[in-house]
Design a protein around this motif. Sequence first.
Motif, PDB file in Angstrom:
ATOM      1  N   UNK A  87       0.816  -1.222   0.000  1.00 46.92           N
ATOM      2  CA  UNK A  87       0.000   0.000   0.000  1.00 46.92           C
ATOM      3  C   UNK A  87       0.849   1.273   0.000  1.00 46.92           C
ATOM      4  N   UNK A 127      -5.720   5.142  15.209  1.00 44.57           N
ATOM      5  CA  UNK A 127      -5.945   5.503  13.812  1.00 44.57           C
ATOM      6  C   UNK A 127      -5.055   6.679  13.416  1.00 44.57           C
ATOM      7  N   UNK A 148       5.262  -3.231  10.965  1.00 47.94           N
ATOM      8  CA  UNK A 148       4.031  -4.014  10.795  1.00 47.94           C
ATOM      9  C   UNK A 148       4.080  -5.291  11.623  1.00 47.94           C
ATOM     10  N   UNK A 166       5.024  -8.374  12.325  1.00 48.59           N
ATOM     11  CA  UNK A 166       5.826  -9.450  11.741  1.00 48.59           C
ATOM     12  C   UNK A 166       5.980 -10.615  12.709  1.00 48.59           C
ATOM     13  N   UNK A 167       6.866 -11.586  12.359  1.00 50.56           N
ATOM     14  CA  UNK A 167       7.087 -12.738  13.240  1.00 50.56           C
ATOM     15  C   UNK A 167       7.529 -12.275  14.639  1.00 50.56           C
ATOM     16  N   UNK A 171       9.554  -5.434  17.783  1.00 58.38           N
ATOM     17  CA  UNK A 171       8.123  -5.759  17.755  1.00 58.38           C
ATOM     18  C   UNK A 171       7.498  -5.586  19.140  1.00 58.38           C
ATOM     19  N   UNK A 178       1.327   3.826  10.501  1.00 59.74           N
ATOM     20  CA  UNK A 178       0.011   3.229  10.711  1.00 59.74           C
ATOM     21  C   UNK A 178      -0.088   2.761  12.161  1.00 59.74           C
ATOM     22  N   UNK A 202      -3.284   1.225  13.562  1.00 68.43           N
ATOM     23  CA  UNK A 202      -4.517   0.495  13.824  1.00 68.43           C
ATOM     24  C   UNK A 202      -4.211  -0.609  14.858  1.00 68.43           C
ATOM     25  N   UNK A 203      -5.257  -1.179  15.522  1.00 70.01           N
ATOM     26  CA  UNK A 203      -4.981  -2.187  16.551  1.00 70.01           C
ATOM     27  C   UNK A 203      -4.124  -3.335  16.005  1.00 70.01           C
ATOM     28  N   UNK A 204      -3.095  -3.687  16.734  1.00 69.88           N
ATOM     29  CA  UNK A 204      -2.267  -4.831  16.369  1.00 69.88           C
ATOM     30  C   UNK A 204      -1.197  -4.552  15.325  1.00 69.88           C
ATOM     31  N   UNK A 205      -1.137  -3.341  14.792  1.00 71.83           N
ATOM     32  CA  UNK A 205      -0.211  -3.057  13.695  1.00 71.83           C
ATOM     33  C   UNK A 205       1.249  -3.407  14.028  1.00 71.83           C
ATOM     34  N   UNK A 241      -2.247  -6.740  19.998  1.00 70.44           N
ATOM     35  CA  UNK A 241      -3.446  -5.989  19.586  1.00 70.44           C
ATOM     36  C   UNK A 241      -3.923  -4.988  20.620  1.00 70.44           C
ATOM     37  N   UNK A 242      -3.374  -5.055  21.830  1.00 69.81           N
ATOM     38  CA  UNK A 242      -3.730  -4.009  22.798  1.00 69.81           C
ATOM     39  C   UNK A 242      -2.598  -2.998  23.005  1.00 69.81           C
TER      40      UNK A 242
END
Lengths: 435, 187
Positions: A130, A285, A375, A377-378, A384, A397, A399-402, A406-407
């Motif tokens: 993207x 967001x 992003x 990733x593993x 991470x 970016x 967004x949740x979990x990016x 995810x929190x």
Amino acid sequence: MTPMTLTEKILAQHAGRDAVGPGDNIWVDVDVLMTHDVCGPGTIGVFKQHFGKDAKVWDREKVVIVPDHYIFTADKMANRNVDVLREFVREQGLPYYYDVGTDQYKGVCHIALPEEGHTRPGEVLFGTDSHTCTAGAFGEFATGIGNTDAGFILGTGKLWVKVPPTMRFVFHGQLPPYLMAKDLILAVIGDIGCDGATYRAMEFDGDGVYALNIEERMTLCNMVIEAGGKNGIIAPDKVTLDYVNARNKHAKTYTMVHTDPGAKFIHEKVYDVTKLQPVVAKPHSPDNRAAVGEVRGTKLDRAYIGSCTGGKLTDFRAAAKILKDKSVKIDTFVVPATSEVASGLKSEKIGGQTLEEVFLSAGAKVGPPSCAACLGGPSDTFGRLNQPLSCISTTNRNFPGRMGHKEARVYLASPLTVAASALNGVITDPREYLE
Amino acid sequence: MQTTITGKAYVLGDNIDTDQIIPAQYLTFNPSIPEEYKQFGKYALSSVPPSQAGLPKGHVPFHTDDEFVSPYKIVVAGKNFGCGSSREHAPIALDAAGIEAVVAEFYARIFYRNSVNGGYLIPLECVERLCERVCTGDELRLDVVAHTLHNITTGERYELKPLGEVAPILEAGGIFPFARKSGMLKV
């Protein structure tokens, strides 16, 4: 003839038409197709399924493959995906492949493309990512697509496109030293929302834009997708040409394109950059904008400087200016976008120290070039967020979990703001550290 | 393309991005390999925050942890569904999980293109905001040609927008069969 915007003109030329208008569905000829390790294997699968296992790509000179997402990981599947790319490159005899573990390895595709001379004004570039819109900084039409579209291009060199209407954003004035392109684009996304440019082109114009260096222009175009934009674009000028011509190793010809006088824009907004503030995008967001002053003091666990939008030499120069001779209070991760940026960190000096020495002596960790934790990733990815931490990041970016958990809470900001915040462990206005 | 779809609704809110639809750590599966394609179903929607998963109440799992396919057939969502990355793994994950159509206010363009060009699912747009009218678990009947949605549980009927210019691509089954049918592609 009806006047056209820069985006409309490029698309018309690539469809062999005199004119196109917003909403037209056209087939365009593709100048460059880029793919990487996450979407490449699926793209190759689509290509073989539909064109046959012995099929050849439409034009070897126009395919660029850049492994960059999951590189420095023990994940077997991720490594297998790079093997799929390598095998395809061998079988097809593709000249532009930047393989892991070799001197050719680059890192993040959107920065590797211009560095290696694959971005030129007036061209049409599609990529299976993207943030392919980054290349709009070079005055070309560039946008992200999926595996099916990319597989179709591999076999035909063509893709159908719906011509987008163009929104125009004009920046005037001299950018103050505490602001960066990231603050400008977060201001725009905050104004129009993360769906405000859906199906539209975003053209950037004005002396405030042309005063930016090419890397800052890339940051601006990189994040149009965070407003839903199809492409971002800046008309080429001397800054563009100086960069492109210095990198155009294979002396490919190109045509400069500019917006016609009187072209119609669906939306127009003018900014005075001297009146803007350093901003962040709060969780979850990119349009959740707040002035740094409104969120100053928000507690953080981690800072991250890297990615296609925030891991270029300009970004690290800015961060180093703040971090020089100081110590970070929270875990701080530095990830150069490419190997060229990484060598810049080792060679470019401020006050007798290389940029890398500045970061290391401030207590930051410096990782190898790749997309890394931008992003997630593993789970063994450098930087991470494996826990629900709060992180301030130069990425694009949130967004949740990016970035992993995810929190986790991710705040997007400029390298200046991220560096200043790393020193205090709370969100901090970079003006506190700039004279 | 299926012209009518009957099944249970799974309801989500606004800006459901591709990281929520299929988190990045699962992108190591290669969707071109059928065994791996199935895996995407298992992890579909696994990064949606629990409070937002299965509206209006939330905390409704899309499927149990060890299942590849969900009991739901139609996703009903708010604005800007599928925003974020270009990963085609997003419509693939929904398809692999058994989702046949999404009804949202509008879509992010790459997700929409991927859904249509890959022929994975039918992305329809609602006229009124349905993610606040339909409840997770409601039995729905979608008539694609008449572009209407019948909520069998409540008895309500909703008008949807026609598919428009993408209808022939979906009818053909994706961009490849469409291009062959139109003579643009000879192989």
